[in-house]
Design a protein around this motif. Structure first.
Motif, mmCIF file in Angstrom:
data_model
loop_
_atom_site.group_PDB
_atom_site.id
_atom_site.type_symbol
_atom_site.label_atom_id
_atom_site.label_comp_id
_atom_site.label_asym_id
_atom_site.label_seq_id
_atom_site.Cartn_x
_atom_site.Cartn_y
_atom_site.Cartn_z
ATOM 1 N N GLY A 8 20.909 29.695 25.576
ATOM 2 C CA GLY A 8 19.932 29.230 24.988
ATOM 3 C C GLY A 8 18.781 29.366 24.729
ATOM 4 N N ALA A 9 17.945 28.602 23.774
ATOM 5 C CA ALA A 9 16.882 27.802 24.155
ATOM 6 C C ALA A 9 15.939 27.389 22.574
ATOM 7 C CB ALA A 9 15.813 29.607 23.587
ATOM 8 N N GLY A 10 15.288 26.484 23.418
ATOM 9 C CA GLY A 10 14.704 25.633 22.387
ATOM 10 C C GLY A 10 15.781 24.383 21.549
ATOM 11 N N ASP A 11 15.649 23.968 20.412
ATOM 12 C CA ASP A 11 17.572 22.285 20.622
ATOM 13 C C ASP A 11 17.524 23.142 19.141
ATOM 14 O OD1 ASP A 11 18.456 20.740 19.853
ATOM 15 O OD2 ASP A 11 16.797 19.126 20.090
ATOM 16 N N PHE A 12 18.224 24.097 19.069
ATOM 17 C CA PHE A 12 19.241 24.642 18.101
ATOM 18 C C PHE A 12 19.876 23.988 17.215
ATOM 19 C CE2 PHE A 12 23.225 25.259 16.099
ATOM 20 C CZ PHE A 12 22.432 26.297 15.302
ATOM 21 N N GLU A 13 20.723 22.794 17.916
ATOM 22 C CA GLU A 13 21.488 21.627 17.055
ATOM 23 C C GLU A 13 20.401 20.373 15.524
ATOM 24 O OE1 GLU A 13 24.317 21.428 16.601
ATOM 25 O OE2 GLU A 13 25.417 22.100 17.801
ATOM 26 N N LEU A 26 28.664 32.644 13.061
ATOM 27 C CA LEU A 26 27.396 31.843 12.623
ATOM 28 C C LEU A 26 26.824 31.267 12.253
ATOM 29 C CD1 LEU A 26 25.542 34.564 13.890
ATOM 30 C CD2 LEU A 26 28.096 34.625 13.765
ATOM 31 N N ARG A 27 25.735 29.836 12.423
ATOM 32 C CA ARG A 27 24.634 29.591 11.662
ATOM 33 C C ARG A 27 23.374 29.771 11.949
ATOM 34 N NH1 ARG A 27 26.086 24.067 15.475
ATOM 35 N NH2 ARG A 27 27.082 25.655 16.392
ATOM 36 N N ILE A 28 22.961 29.770 11.010
ATOM 37 C CA ILE A 28 21.616 30.447 11.303
ATOM 38 C C ILE A 28 20.670 29.093 9.898
ATOM 39 C CG2 ILE A 28 19.692 32.194 10.227
ATOM 40 C CD1 ILE A 28 22.264 34.053 10.543
ATOM 41 N N GLY A 29 19.518 28.842 10.890
ATOM 42 C CA GLY A 29 18.208 28.116 9.640
ATOM 43 C C GLY A 29 17.266 28.678 9.204
ATOM 44 N N ALA A 30 17.101 28.912 8.029
ATOM 45 C CA ALA A 30 15.529 29.993 8.123
ATOM 46 C C ALA A 30 14.937 28.977 7.280
ATOM 47 C CB ALA A 30 15.868 30.756 7.334
ATOM 48 N N GLU A 31 13.316 29.344 7.368
ATOM 49 C CA GLU A 31 12.226 28.480 6.124
ATOM 50 C C GLU A 31 12.627 29.097 4.400
ATOM 51 O OE1 GLU A 31 10.976 26.240 6.782
ATOM 52 O OE2 GLU A 31 11.269 25.119 8.728
ATOM 53 N N ARG A 32 11.971 28.392 3.911
ATOM 54 C CA ARG A 32 11.850 28.986 2.812
ATOM 55 C C ARG A 32 11.687 30.428 2.910
ATOM 56 N NH1 ARG A 32 15.178 26.055 -0.541
ATOM 57 N NH2 ARG A 32 15.265 24.088 -0.345
ATOM 58 N N ASP A 33 10.489 31.358 3.620
ATOM 59 C CA ASP A 33 9.746 31.760 3.738
ATOM 60 C C ASP A 33 10.319 32.986 4.130
ATOM 61 O OD1 ASP A 33 9.270 31.133 6.807
ATOM 62 O OD2 ASP A 33 7.741 31.219 6.525
ATOM 63 N N GLY A 34 11.919 32.737 5.100
ATOM 64 C CA GLY A 34 12.594 34.224 5.326
ATOM 65 C C GLY A 34 12.574 33.308 6.964
ATOM 66 N N ARG A 35 11.837 33.088 7.604
ATOM 67 C CA ARG A 35 11.506 32.642 8.697
ATOM 68 C C ARG A 35 12.630 32.092 9.551
ATOM 69 N NH1 ARG A 35 7.938 29.918 10.789
ATOM 70 N NH2 ARG A 35 7.282 28.821 9.257
ATOM 71 N N ILE A 36 13.518 33.021 10.669
ATOM 72 C CA ILE A 36 15.191 32.037 10.933
ATOM 73 C C ILE A 36 14.271 31.340 11.723
ATOM 74 C CG2 ILE A 36 16.305 32.418 12.687
ATOM 75 C CD1 ILE A 36 16.881 35.068 11.215
ATOM 76 N N THR A 37 14.872 29.566 12.354
ATOM 77 C CA THR A 37 14.708 28.606 13.002
ATOM 78 C C THR A 37 14.994 28.287 13.901
ATOM 79 O OG1 THR A 37 14.795 27.156 11.507
ATOM 80 C CG2 THR A 37 12.409 27.886 11.813
ATOM 81 N N ALA A 38 16.369 29.095 13.153
ATOM 82 C CA ALA A 38 17.741 28.390 14.019
ATOM 83 C C ALA A 38 18.799 28.977 14.075
ATOM 84 C CB ALA A 38 18.156 26.914 13.601
#
Length: 733
Positions: free
Chosen positions: A163-168, A291-303
């Motif tokens: 892991g890295a950062g704070d996924f949840e 699979l869980r993926i979170g992204a900004e609306r510009d397409g950058r994956i943040t989680a």
């Protein structure tokens, strides 16, 4: 040779022989039937007997008694060897279950006896007369149920969690999210040549002709099982009819042949029947992946999080399906985890691209699903989330990474810009769709040795226990030696697959080509030094070219340098910490067009394209052969391949090539392969990487994504069969 600094210019860079599209030097032997495979070895003066295995008819329990009297009395029978008679034996380092010996039954079709007779038919008929009484125990055979009790495994290759950062927190706050579960089934290697061995004893010394990807691993584990010194075993495997990982580790055919030959007092050959290949040997384990993926609306994956569950016998290892997710896409907040359930099915183990192959089947569908939610083209979405550093360890860059180049070139060559929205393209009654997926596979490094001889005729001979499982090892090794010593390839003789030769990397994990040729390179460096010393040249400025050795104004034929006794160079390539300081991986992009019958849901592949970035391509003919074979395997994985589990009795029901459906010629109308022009000086003196498994990783997902684009039916559970599509297809009327 210690490889611990990036290579600069070396003789391989001349590319007079290496990198050229030279046809396989073993090809004429194979197409004329003169290549001798394991079961085919024969000596006219020696009459081999035939061994036929008896497999356990239960999945878990113990042998209470065995009645072999009928088998021993049958026509032509020479000997019957049973597991209880042999007694408990130490299992090899690489075996999860015992291959033979003792009363315990750990899985269905575990070898419990071998019947030896004058003919194959007599041995098979007598084996059917063996009567066994078991004490059966309840077993666990369903991953969906067993995953509830799955545990964090102890991995041989590191921590199963990362892991890295704070996924949840990042996932919870992301404006666009995906949370989906995907499953992949148990799969079989299903290679053409079955596991087969011939064993012959000479006193206390054993010779085995077999079909093995890893000579030294087999020899060591066979010695452990037999309880003898490995130096007493001579193992040979010059030609192999496919393996895909199934022949990485010692299997029961070699063990049964050894015990049978000792009992019969003569050489015995044993080939596992096709049903044994599914249930007695190894398979790719099924997975459940979230699979869980979170992204900004510009397409950058943040989680991004990837969790995987798989099962194996006690003491086994998980299918490492999350490994690529740790490295493939950027994203500051990350989590991966693997859990292992105990199952009493036959052993799960390495099958072509273990980990990445099933992992990419899930990850690359998830990436398409997120791209759709964002309204971003899936090719562009992947490009946006490219990274040039290890996302979990940003201080660690990739040695060379051109995923973006693969995606852009692939999109251009495939005509991706014309891709329509899901469910809108038709060709008569066919719904047409296109799909894309990234390809990823790590570049593994294994020590590899070789011996190179130069004789008075100027012929160069290479000896290494490296194997050729249909990959072209003979040819690229010959090319390496020819390049290093300045001769044409017809002046090189290559001998492989013999335990008397220096220990090589073997064939597996797509490390064979890069590592084995690097070992030959190292041995050739030693031979070049010996030649230079013999001629009184400075080895630093000597040139080997056109069959001559040159330094300054002096030129000597290479054959003359050898002298009447010849010269020998031997060395092993060993790896420093470059793979620790820099992440070494291979990349690619797969594009697929499919048609789905609007009435029946039947799917047909129409065309496939793979763009691969894997360092220097040592031979474009053999490399392309590996990639198109992998693409074909990916087609089978997407559309048809599944070992059906009988969850009551604990075995794979469709244990033959009639019930286990692999892709065939008619399924693959058009394939194109493009290799990026690149080298990786951090990988090896060859500046190459592996490619045989990269061609598989991502293919199945590209097909599944194309089917969705054709039908607007999203299938997350492989294989994508028509029954999973037909309910969601448009109304034909």
């Amino acid at each position: 040779m210690q490889f611990d600094t990036p290579v600069t210019t070396n003789p391989i860079d001349r590319l007079k022989v290496v990198g050229q599209p030279i046809p396989r030097i073993d090809g004429p032997l194979k197409v004329t039937g003169r290549a001798i495979y394991a079961y085919e070895w024969h000596d006219p003066k020696v009459q081999c007997a035939y061994g036929y295995p008896v497999g356990a008819a239960i999945a878990k329990g113990r042998i209470k008694s065995m009645d072999v009297s009928g088998a021993r009395a049958a026509a032509g029978v020479i000997a019957v060897v049973t597991a209880p008679e042999v007694g408990d034996r130490k299992k090899g380092k690489f075996n999860t279950a015992k291959l033979f010996g003792g009363n315990e039954v750990q899985h269905y079709h575990q070898a419990i006896a071998v019947v030896v007779a004058e003919t194959f038919e007599q041995a098979r008929a007598a084996a059917a007369l063996v009567k066994v009484d078991y004490t059966e125990e309840p077993g666990v055979f369903d991953l969906a149920q067993a995953m509830q009790t799955a545990v964090k495994p102890e991995l041989e290759s590191g921590d199963p969690d990362s892991g890295a950062g704070d996924f949840e927190a990042a996932f919870k706050s992301a404006p666009v999210t995906l949370d989906q579960t995907y499953t992949t089934p148990d799969q079989s290697h299903a290679m053409m040549e079955p596991h087969a061995s011939i064993a012959a004893w000479d006193g206390d010394e054993l010779t085995v002709w077999t079909s093995s990807q890893m000579i030294d691993w087999w020899r060591t584990d066979l010695a452990t099982t037999l309880g003898i010194d490995k130096e007493k075993i001579h193992l040979m495997s010059p030609f192999i009819g496919g393996g895909f990982g199934s022949k990485l580790f010692l299997r029961s055919d070699a063990v049964l042949a050894a015990f049978a030959a000792r009992a019969a007092g003569r050489p015995v050959k044993v080939a596992l029947p096709r049903p044994f290949l599914m249930n007695n040997t190894t398979h790719r384990p099924a997975t459940v992946q979230r699979l869980r993926i979170g992204a900004e609306r510009d397409g950058r994956i943040t989680a991004i999080a990837h969790e995987s569950w798989s099962g194996d016998l006690p003491g086994g290892q998980p299918e490492t399906a999350v490994m690529q997710t740790r490295l493939l896409y950027a994203g500051a907040n990350r989590m991966t985890a693997m859990r292992l359930a105990t199952l009493d099915l036959p052993e799960g183990n390495a099958m072509r691209a273990p980990g990445e192959a099933p992992g990419m089947m899930a990850l690359e569908i998830a990436m398409d699903e997120v791209a759709e939610k964002l309204g971003i083209d899936p090719v562009e979405f992947r490009i946006i989330n490219d990274t040039q550093v290890d996302p979990e360890k940003p201080e660690r860059p990739f040695s060379h990474r051109d995923l973006v180049g693969c995606l852009k070139l692939g999109a251009e060559r495939f005509g991706w810009n014309g891709r329509g929205r899901p469910g809108l393209q038709r060709d008569g009654n066919w719904l047409i769709g296109t799909g894309v997926a990234a390809a990823f596979r790590n570049n593994l490094l294994v020590p590899s040795g070789a011996r190179v001889r130069l004789d008075a005729e100027g012929v160069v001979s290479v000896e290494t226990d490296m194997t050729d499982i249909g990959t072209g090892s003979y040819t690229i090794i010959a090319q390496t030696a020819a390049e290093m010593l300045g001769v044409t390839i017809d002046k090189v003789s290559v001998q492989l697959g013999d335990s008397r030769f220096p220990v090589s990397s073997g064939s597996g994990g797509q490390f064979g080509a890069n590592c084995s040729t690097a070992g030959v390179y190292a041995a050739c460096v030693k031979l070049r030094e010996a030649v230079a010393q013999k001629l009184g040249f400075n080895s630093e400025d000597v040139l080997f070219e056109d069959g001559e050795v040159r330094s300054g104004n002096r030129s000597v034929p290479l054959a003359e340098a050898a002298g009447p006794d010849g010269l020998v160079g031997e060395d092993t390539i060993k790896w420093g910490d470059l793979s620790e300081t820099h992440q070494q991986s291979t990349f690619g992009a797969h594009f697929v067009e499919v048609g789905v019958d609007a009435a029946t849901g039947e799917s047909r592949i129409r065309r496939m394209l793979a763009v691969c970035a894997a360092g220097r391509i040592l031979n474009p003919i053999t490399a392309r052969s590996q990639v198109i074979g992998a693409m074909t395997m990916g087609a089978g994985g997407a559309l048809s391949e599944e070992l059906a589990v009988d969850t009551r009795r604990g075995f794979f029901v469709n244990h033959d090539l009639a019930g286990y459906e692999v892709a065939v010629h008619a399924d693959i109308p058009h394939q194109e392969v493009i290799f990026m022009d690149e080298t990786d000086p951090m990988s090896s003196p060859m500046k190459a990487k592996g490619i045989a498994e990269l061609g598989l990783c991502g293919v199945s997902a590209a097909i599944a994504n194309a089917i969705y684009n054709a039908t607007e039916v999203r299938v997350r559970h492989y294989p994508v069969t028509l029954d999973k599509l037909i309910g969601g297809l448009p109304d034909v009327a």
